[in-house]
Design a protein around this motif. Structure first.
Motif, PDB file in Angstrom:
ATOM      1  N   GLU A 267      -4.863  -3.224   9.246  1.00 40.24           N
ATOM      2  CA  GLU A 267      -6.121  -3.785   8.752  1.00 40.24           C
ATOM      3  C   GLU A 267      -5.853  -5.021   7.884  1.00 40.24           C
ATOM      4  OE1 GLU A 267      -9.460  -0.936   7.697  1.00 40.24           O
ATOM      5  OE2 GLU A 267      -8.826  -1.632   5.728  1.00 40.24           O
ATOM      6  N   HIS A 268      -4.835  -4.921   7.037  1.00 39.98           N
ATOM      7  CA  HIS A 268      -4.473  -6.051   6.181  1.00 39.98           C
ATOM      8  C   HIS A 268      -4.003  -7.246   7.008  1.00 39.98           C
ATOM      9  CE1 HIS A 268      -2.478  -8.461   3.111  1.00 39.98           C
ATOM     10  NE2 HIS A 268      -1.392  -8.428   3.859  1.00 39.98           N
TER      11      HIS A 268
ATOM     12  N   ARG B 291      -3.653   1.008   7.340  1.00 40.30           N
ATOM     13  CA  ARG B 291      -4.016   0.035   6.299  1.00 40.30           C
ATOM     14  C   ARG B 291      -3.273  -1.276   6.480  1.00 40.30           C
ATOM     15  NH1 ARG B 291      -4.008   3.597   0.717  1.00 40.30           N
ATOM     16  NH2 ARG B 291      -5.639   5.076   1.308  1.00 40.30           N
TER      17      ARG B 291
ATOM     18  N   THR C   3       0.847  -1.185   0.000  1.00 40.65           N
ATOM     19  CA  THR C   3       0.000   0.000   0.000  1.00 40.65           C
ATOM     20  C   THR C   3       0.878   1.229   0.000  1.00 40.65           C
ATOM     21  OG1 THR C   3      -1.905   1.060   1.067  1.00 40.65           O
ATOM     22  CG2 THR C   3      -0.196   0.207   2.538  1.00 40.65           C
TER      23      THR C   3
END
Ligand SMILES: [Zn+2]
Length: 57
Positions: free
Chosen positions: A31-32, A28, A17
């Motif tokens: 979250e991943h 992010r 990302t």
């Protein structure tokens, strides 16, 4: 622009990302890790390990 490649933390994963804000890149990534690697808890040292691997793109 900041970039994070999951393979630097989880060998074999090609997810990555990028965002201009490092905090958003870390968010992010967390979250991943939850969704893709079934990390039930992301510990404080996990966030540090992500931050160490965030690079300028
Ligand atoms: Zn991954």
């Amino acid at each position: 622009m900041k970039t994070f490649t999951c393979g630097s933390l989880v060998p074999g994963c090609d997810w990555h990302t990028q965002h201009e804000d490092e905090a958003e890149v870390v968010r992010r990534a967390v979250e991943h890790l939850h969704s893709a690697h079934e990390e039930e808890k992301v510990r404080p040292d996990m966030v540090e390990r992500i931050k160490e691997r965030v690079k300028d793109a």
